[in-house]
Design an enzyme around this catalytic site. Sequence first.
Site, PDB file in Angstrom:
ATOM      1  N   ASP A   9       0.874  -1.160   0.000  1.00  0.00           N
ATOM      2  CA  ASP A   9       0.000   0.000   0.000  1.00  0.00           C
ATOM      3  C   ASP A   9       0.917   1.218   0.000  1.00  0.00           C
ATOM      4  O   ASP A   9       2.083   1.123   0.396  1.00  0.00           O
ATOM      5  CB  ASP A   9      -0.897  -0.024   1.244  1.00  0.00           C
ATOM      6  N   ARG A  10       0.432   2.359  -0.438  1.00  0.00           N
ATOM      7  CA  ARG A  10       1.301   3.541  -0.522  1.00  0.00           C
ATOM      8  C   ARG A  10       1.219   4.390   0.745  1.00  0.00           C
ATOM      9  O   ARG A  10       2.149   4.434   1.538  1.00  0.00           O
ATOM     10  CB  ARG A  10       0.905   4.378  -1.757  1.00  0.00           C
ATOM     11  N   ASP A  11       0.089   5.065   0.932  1.00  0.00           N
ATOM     12  CA  ASP A  11      -0.067   6.020   2.036  1.00  0.00           C
ATOM     13  C   ASP A  11      -0.130   5.292   3.372  1.00  0.00           C
ATOM     14  O   ASP A  11      -0.976   4.433   3.581  1.00  0.00           O
ATOM     15  CB  ASP A  11      -1.327   6.866   1.831  1.00  0.00           C
TER      16      ASP A  11
END
Length: 186
Positions: A9-11
């Site tokens: 996942d990024r954030d």
Amino acid sequence: MRRQCLLLDRDGVINVDSADYILEVDEWNPIPGSLEAIANLTHAGIRVAVCTNQSAVGRGMLSRETLERIHRRMREAIIAAGGQLSGIFFCPHAPEARCACRKPSPGLIQQALEELGCATDAALVIGDSRRDLEAARRAGVEAWLVRTGNGRATEASLTDGTAVYDDLASAAEKLLREINSPEPAP
């Protein structure tokens, strides 16, 4: 089977999350140790990709062009740290669209696995929220949770024995130990 792909996942996993979304390039700031962790995994032969919901696009708060600039900054920062991304997969839809790619639906993870040519049992998802874990489960992929981002709140509600790590750096250390340990004899 040896891990071949890591879907992040990024954030809240790679970069500092914001309740107000990451809407500008200068709002994207890596979590300490995350870029180096990706570099270490890349050097170990693991293909690392990002799977991220970006509903700010569907809500009209963020243009695709700005999202691409944010992703360019992320890629450049990872390259500067010595790492590489094999792909960035994102869902641009708002939750009301009820699409198949918005986590917790498995579509984004399935798309990444297909494009990367990675089997479900050779992949791992690392996220900071229940929707990351659920998307991985629905796609048939093991998932680990990190305490950064929304991870501490998510950890408080876990009841299934999901592996939990302080951050991406500590999860990467565990994964690298797993890769480097000799496989048991048959």
